[in-house]
Enzyme design. Structure first.
Site, mmCIF file in Angstrom:
data_model
loop_
_atom_site.group_PDB
_atom_site.id
_atom_site.type_symbol
_atom_site.label_atom_id
_atom_site.label_comp_id
_atom_site.label_asym_id
_atom_site.label_seq_id
_atom_site.Cartn_x
_atom_site.Cartn_y
_atom_site.Cartn_z
ATOM 1 N N ASN A 1 -10.176 -0.210 0.813
ATOM 2 C CA ASN A 1 -8.719 -0.146 0.694
ATOM 3 C C ASN A 1 -8.319 -0.656 -0.699
ATOM 4 O OD1 ASN A 1 -5.957 -0.608 0.836
ATOM 5 N ND2 ASN A 1 -6.013 -1.493 2.892
ATOM 6 N N HIS B 1 -3.248 6.887 3.161
ATOM 7 C CA HIS B 1 -3.711 5.606 2.611
ATOM 8 C C HIS B 1 -5.061 5.290 3.261
ATOM 9 C CE1 HIS B 1 -4.131 1.575 1.447
ATOM 10 N NE2 HIS B 1 -3.707 1.037 2.577
ATOM 11 N N CYS C 1 0.817 -1.229 0.000
ATOM 12 C CA CYS C 1 0.000 0.000 0.000
ATOM 13 C C CYS C 1 0.844 1.270 0.000
ATOM 14 C CB CYS C 1 -0.944 -0.008 1.190
ATOM 15 S SG CYS C 1 -1.918 -1.517 1.296
HETATM 16 N N1 COA Z 1 -18.103 -8.570 10.497
HETATM 17 C C1 COA Z 1 -18.475 -8.868 11.737
HETATM 18 N N2 COA Z 1 -17.593 -9.226 12.695
HETATM 19 C C2 COA Z 1 -16.301 -9.273 12.331
HETATM 20 C C3 COA Z 1 -15.869 -8.990 11.044
HETATM 21 C C4 COA Z 1 -16.834 -8.635 10.100
HETATM 22 N N3 COA Z 1 -16.525 -8.330 8.830
HETATM 23 N N4 COA Z 1 -14.514 -9.105 10.981
HETATM 24 C C5 COA Z 1 -14.118 -9.468 12.211
HETATM 25 N N5 COA Z 1 -15.195 -9.577 13.031
HETATM 26 C C6 COA Z 1 -15.218 -9.955 14.438
HETATM 27 C C7 COA Z 1 -14.012 -10.738 14.856
HETATM 28 O O1 COA Z 1 -14.171 -12.092 14.534
HETATM 29 C C8 COA Z 1 -14.005 -10.485 16.354
HETATM 30 O O2 COA Z 1 -14.935 -11.339 16.939
HETATM 31 P P1 COA Z 1 -14.620 -12.045 18.351
HETATM 32 O O3 COA Z 1 -14.399 -10.922 19.323
HETATM 33 O O4 COA Z 1 -15.842 -12.856 18.611
HETATM 34 O O5 COA Z 1 -13.376 -12.839 18.123
HETATM 35 C C9 COA Z 1 -14.567 -9.072 16.477
HETATM 36 O O6 COA Z 1 -15.207 -8.776 15.227
HETATM 37 C C10 COA Z 1 -13.511 -8.015 16.758
HETATM 38 O O7 COA Z 1 -12.442 -8.253 15.898
HETATM 39 P P2 COA Z 1 -11.192 -7.320 15.925
HETATM 40 O O8 COA Z 1 -10.184 -7.860 14.975
HETATM 41 O O9 COA Z 1 -10.773 -7.051 17.332
HETATM 42 O O10 COA Z 1 -11.838 -5.965 15.361
HETATM 43 P P3 COA Z 1 -11.132 -4.593 15.173
HETATM 44 O O11 COA Z 1 -11.872 -3.564 15.899
HETATM 45 O O12 COA Z 1 -9.659 -4.695 15.368
HETATM 46 O O13 COA Z 1 -11.354 -4.343 13.605
HETATM 47 C C11 COA Z 1 -10.196 -4.519 11.548
HETATM 48 C C12 COA Z 1 -10.858 -5.267 12.684
HETATM 49 C C13 COA Z 1 -9.663 -5.542 10.551
HETATM 50 C C14 COA Z 1 -11.222 -3.644 10.877
HETATM 51 C C15 COA Z 1 -9.041 -3.648 12.104
HETATM 52 O O14 COA Z 1 -8.215 -4.425 12.930
HETATM 53 C C16 COA Z 1 -8.210 -3.029 11.030
HETATM 54 O O15 COA Z 1 -8.681 -2.213 10.266
HETATM 55 N N6 COA Z 1 -6.903 -3.371 10.976
HETATM 56 C C17 COA Z 1 -6.035 -2.857 9.950
HETATM 57 C C18 COA Z 1 -6.270 -3.613 8.693
HETATM 58 C C19 COA Z 1 -5.631 -2.964 7.524
HETATM 59 O O16 COA Z 1 -5.695 -1.769 7.406
HETATM 60 N N7 COA Z 1 -5.033 -3.757 6.646
HETATM 61 C C20 COA Z 1 -4.435 -3.287 5.464
HETATM 62 C C21 COA Z 1 -3.288 -2.404 5.764
HETATM 63 S S1 COA Z 1 -2.579 -1.736 4.350
#
Ligand code: COA
Length: 312
Positions: free
Chosen positions: A269, A239, A118
């Protein structure tokens, strides 16, 4: 931190996003998720998905958009760099395909791809600037283009809600009066918290922590190196990975959310394409005066990261 100064003028920008819309409500029918979860955790409402087009098609259309906007003589282009991790061929490069699709046949053109996830578009600008500064090249076409839908597991709700397809392009020429400052780096990632094999895989919370920290340090790096006060910055183009990452950067940098350009709700993204698409959309909405300063800032698999201060 690899900090350095250079110069180029932005001749034109362009972008292309495919017509196909995949909304959060569409995803509700495919995986166990809700519009409410995706919107509140990421800021994404929908993303664009290709139908029948490949990465080099998107890259070429974005490039043509930049060429046409400036009524630019495309035969001046002598350097083409495409940043992507989703090339439709292992070889030749997407940059070579773009060269062919644009019909650029003049001798002496150099075209190649880079993979810096990215942050790829910022790395691409950094390399292009150095190659123009050496005196060998005069006009560079730098593109970020991705078809991430082909590398997305639509059974994995942790990743499939985040990504979309698109491309953005910029044409630059050497100009000593337009300063640019780069702060680019790679941090080793032994645990592979973000990687792509057949599909995108990631440890979301770890990537989130890295991203939130690195936006602040990357932006502060270029400001300090250039002895520039943040009040002089017209806009930051981050980004577009997660609205909460941008909000936390806004807080950490003590810069209001209005300073950040955001279009994540429309596209999700789009990796290397996200910054040039956002920059081009911002320029369609806001007029830049000569001397205005804009910072691009990105992060991604690698772990790569970087900021680039542009002068209009
Ligand atoms: N819909 C519903 N629930 C979801 C889900 C979805 N699409 N994706 C994950 N969950 C659930 C998980 O399974 C977890 O459940 P659990 O508590 O029962 O295990 C819960 O939601 C919380 O997950 P968590 O990973 O703690 O959520 P978060 O607040 O960290 O958000 C992201 C998850 C992926 C949105 C966040 O971590 C993020 O944006 N990270 C950066 C990713 C990124 O930018 N990647 C590319 C970089 S270039």
């Amino acid at each position: 931190m690899a900090l350095d100064k250079g110069c180029f003028k932005i001749v034109s920008t362009g972008h292309f996003t495919p017509e196909g819309v995949l909304s959060n409500h569409d995803l509700e029918k495919i995986v166990d998720t809700t519009d409410e979860w995706i919107t509140s955790r990421t800021g994404i409402k929908e993303r664009r998905i290709v139908n029948g087009k490949n990465t080099s098609d998107l890259a070429t259309i974005a490039a043509m958009n930049a060429i046409e906007k400036a009524n630019y003589d495309k035969d001046k282009i002598d350097l083409i760099i495409v940043a992507t991790f989703t090339a439709e061929l292992r070889s030749p490069s997407m940059a070579c395909r773009v060269q062919a699709k644009l019909g650029l046949d003049k001798p002496g053109i150099l075209a190649f791809d880079i993979n810096a996830a990215c942050t790829g578009f910022i790395y691409g600008l950094n390399i292009a600037e150095k190659m123009m500064y050496s005196g060998s090249y005069k006009s560079a076409l730098v593109i970020g283009a991705e078809v991430i839908s082909k590398f997305t597991d639509y059974k994995d709700r942790n990743t499939c809600v985040l990504f979309g397809d698109g491309a953005g392009a910029m044409i630059i020429e050497k100009d000593e009066s337009k300063e640019v400052i780069f702060n680019v780096q790679t941090k080793s990632d032994n645990d592979l918290i973000l990687y792509v094999d057949d599909y995108v895989n990631m440890n979301g919370p770890k990537v989130y922590q890295f991203a939130s920290r690195v936006i602040k340090s990357s932006v502060n790096g270029v400001l300090e190196y250039g002895n520039i006060d943040r009040s002089q910055i017209k806009k930051i183009i981050p980004h577009q990975a997660n609205i909460r990452i941008i909000q936390s950067a806004s807080k950490a940098l003590k810069m209001p959310m209005e300073s950040f350009y955001v279009n994540i709700h429309k596209y999700g993204n789009t990796s290397a394409a996200s910054i040039p698409i956002a920059l081009d959309e911002m320029l369609e909405e806001e007029t830049m005066e000569a001397g205005d300063k804009v910072i691009l800032v990105g992060f991604g698999a690698g772990l790569t990261s970087g900021a680039c201060l542009l002068t209009f």
